[in-house]
Design an enzyme around this catalytic site. Structure first.
Site, PDB file in Angstrom:
ATOM      1  N   ARG A 104       0.821  -1.212   0.000  1.00 11.92           N
ATOM      2  CA  ARG A 104       0.000   0.000   0.000  1.00 11.92           C
ATOM      3  C   ARG A 104       0.854   1.260   0.000  1.00 11.92           C
ATOM      4  O   ARG A 104       0.508   2.254  -0.642  1.00 11.92           O
ATOM      5  CB  ARG A 104      -0.941  -0.023   1.215  1.00 11.92           C
ATOM      6  CG  ARG A 104      -1.884   1.160   1.332  1.00 11.92           C
ATOM      7  CD  ARG A 104      -2.581   1.520   0.034  1.00 11.92           C
ATOM      8  NE  ARG A 104      -3.272   0.407  -0.602  1.00 11.92           N
ATOM      9  CZ  ARG A 104      -3.722   0.439  -1.846  1.00 11.92           C
ATOM     10  NH1 ARG A 104      -3.521   1.518  -2.588  1.00 11.92           N
ATOM     11  NH2 ARG A 104      -4.340  -0.609  -2.361  1.00 11.92           N
ATOM     12  N   LYS A 139       1.416  24.824  -2.210  1.00 16.99           N
ATOM     13  CA  LYS A 139       0.144  24.149  -1.936  1.00 16.99           C
ATOM     14  C   LYS A 139       0.347  22.643  -2.061  1.00 16.99           C
ATOM     15  O   LYS A 139      -0.126  21.985  -2.988  1.00 16.99           O
ATOM     16  CB  LYS A 139      -0.942  24.651  -2.887  1.00 16.99           C
ATOM     17  CG  LYS A 139      -1.261  26.136  -2.680  1.00 16.99           C
ATOM     18  CD  LYS A 139      -2.265  26.652  -3.693  1.00 16.99           C
ATOM     19  CE  LYS A 139      -2.513  28.142  -3.483  1.00 16.99           C
ATOM     20  NZ  LYS A 139      -3.444  28.702  -4.494  1.00 16.99           N
ATOM     21  N   LYS A 171       3.606  38.741  -0.457  1.00 15.58           N
ATOM     22  CA  LYS A 171       2.253  38.562  -0.979  1.00 15.58           C
ATOM     23  C   LYS A 171       1.317  39.580  -0.324  1.00 15.58           C
ATOM     24  O   LYS A 171       1.728  40.387   0.504  1.00 15.58           O
ATOM     25  CB  LYS A 171       1.803  37.123  -0.749  1.00 15.58           C
ATOM     26  CG  LYS A 171       2.741  36.104  -1.412  1.00 15.58           C
ATOM     27  CD  LYS A 171       2.137  34.733  -1.502  1.00 15.58           C
ATOM     28  CE  LYS A 171       1.092  34.674  -2.600  1.00 15.58           C
ATOM     29  NZ  LYS A 171       0.552  33.297  -2.780  1.00 15.58           N
ATOM     30  N   GLU A 204       4.022  40.467  -5.024  1.00 11.67           N
ATOM     31  CA  GLU A 204       2.716  40.303  -5.658  1.00 11.67           C
ATOM     32  C   GLU A 204       2.039  41.657  -5.807  1.00 11.67           C
ATOM     33  O   GLU A 204       2.058  42.478  -4.883  1.00 11.67           O
ATOM     34  CB  GLU A 204       1.845  39.378  -4.809  1.00 11.67           C
ATOM     35  CG  GLU A 204       0.428  39.196  -5.314  1.00 11.67           C
ATOM     36  CD  GLU A 204      -0.390  38.306  -4.377  1.00 11.67           C
ATOM     37  OE1 GLU A 204      -0.122  37.106  -4.334  1.00 11.67           O
ATOM     38  OE2 GLU A 204      -1.268  38.846  -3.683  1.00 11.67           O
ATOM     39  N   ASP A 226      -1.137  38.962  -9.939  1.00 18.00           N
ATOM     40  CA  ASP A 226      -2.095  38.010  -9.364  1.00 18.00           C
ATOM     41  C   ASP A 226      -3.528  38.285  -9.819  1.00 18.00           C
ATOM     42  O   ASP A 226      -4.057  39.379  -9.622  1.00 18.00           O
ATOM     43  CB  ASP A 226      -2.023  38.073  -7.835  1.00 18.00           C
ATOM     44  CG  ASP A 226      -2.852  36.991  -7.178  1.00 18.00           C
ATOM     45  OD1 ASP A 226      -2.688  35.817  -7.554  1.00 18.00           O
ATOM     46  OD2 ASP A 226      -3.662  37.321  -6.296  1.00 18.00           O
TER      47      ASP A 226
END
Length: 288
Positions: A104, A139, A171, A204, A226
């Site tokens: 697995r 992410k 950001k 950003e 962005d």
């Protein structure tokens, strides 16, 4: 075939295998212990059930040799290669209890990596004739980032920063919390000087007003545009006029990436490479 990896990656893989087996096996695989003789050996084949890019063979090799140092693998392809339905990626012969213990973990890892590599490769295909690089993001699944970013590379895309430590990225939240673009850039510049750092800086911007403010200050390496609409994005790239690297981000998908690339940006960051990839269907079957 045996895969040669650098020392840092070997250490990460070993730690991953130990933690993953501890999570899954615990005090023991009682099913296998109950019905499989301790000295039994079996052969199993990894069958590809979805067309795509195979990834994770190097980790699979290390998993099997971790559970059985005498494991023998016949690997029929390489990480990053295209596979078709029905292809056999590898054949492994080892202790049967060890094989079932590792099954697995091998499948979960390879299916996840192959899914990411396959999706990454689709994005590359959309822009392969254009001078733009597709980047991943942070992410990623906690504690699995090195594996997921490895899969991105195998699919032909590029890694952005590995973490918060190897690039400065200002950001929207940093800018707002700091009091604005000018203040943020000034403080980052002072911090780097104080700490004797020379990390690349991305900032950003959310609109053309912010873009012009950045252009007036400078002191950055890349401007991240962005969630810009395509006409505004093209205008922004023209305004920057190659003075800084340009990057498009926000809501990029397989249907929009080519149009975004046509604006002339240098980079396109795509969170979907890791957070939305669908696992490739693989199975590990014992040869009767």
């Amino acid at each position: 075939m045996s895969f040669t990896l650098d020392a840092k990656l070997e250490e990460q893989i070993h730690d991953f295998i130990v933690r993953a087996l501890r999570e899954d096996v615990g005090e023991g695989d009682h099913t296998s212990l109950a019905c499989i003789p301790a000295d039994d050996r079996s052969t199993a084949r990894l069958l590809v059930k979805d067309p795509g890019i195979i990834a994770g063979l190097a980790i699979a090799e290390r998993i099997f040799r971790h559970v059985d140092p005498d494991a023998e693998l016949k690997i029929n392809t390489e990480d990053g290669k295209t596979m078709s339905y029905g292809d056999i990626a590898f054949e492994v012969t080892c202790n049967t209890q060890a094989l079932l213990k590792a099954e697995r973990l091998v499948l979960n890892t390879m299916q996840r990596m192959s899914g990411i590599a396959t999706l990454s490769n689709r994005f590359v295909f959309e822009v392969e004739d254009m001078p733009v690089k597709i980047l991943d993001t942070r992410k990623t699944t906690p504690n699995l980032r090195f594996i997921e970013k490895w899969a991105v590379r195998l699919g032909g895309c590029h890694n952005y920063r590995d973490g918060l430590y190897d690039r400065i990225m200002l950001k929207d939240n940093h800018i707002d919390a700091c009091g604005g673009i000018t203040a943020a850039i000034q403080q980052v510049t002072a911090y780097q000087k104080e700490k004797q750092l020379n990390l690349p800086i991305t900032i950003e911007v959310r609109n053309l007003v912010e873009l012009y403010e950045v252009l007036g200050i400078g002191k950055v390496d890349r401007i991240m545009l962005d969630n810009f609409e395509l006409p505004i994005l093209a205008e922004a790239v023209a305004v920057v006029n190659k003075r800084f690297e340009t990057e498009a981000s926000g809501g990029v998908n397989i249907h929009t990436v080519r149009k975004i690339a046509q604006t002339g940006v240098n980079f396109i960051s795509v969170g979907a490479l890791t957070h939305s990839a669908v696992s490739l269907d693989l199975s590990l079957k014992v040869v009767k």
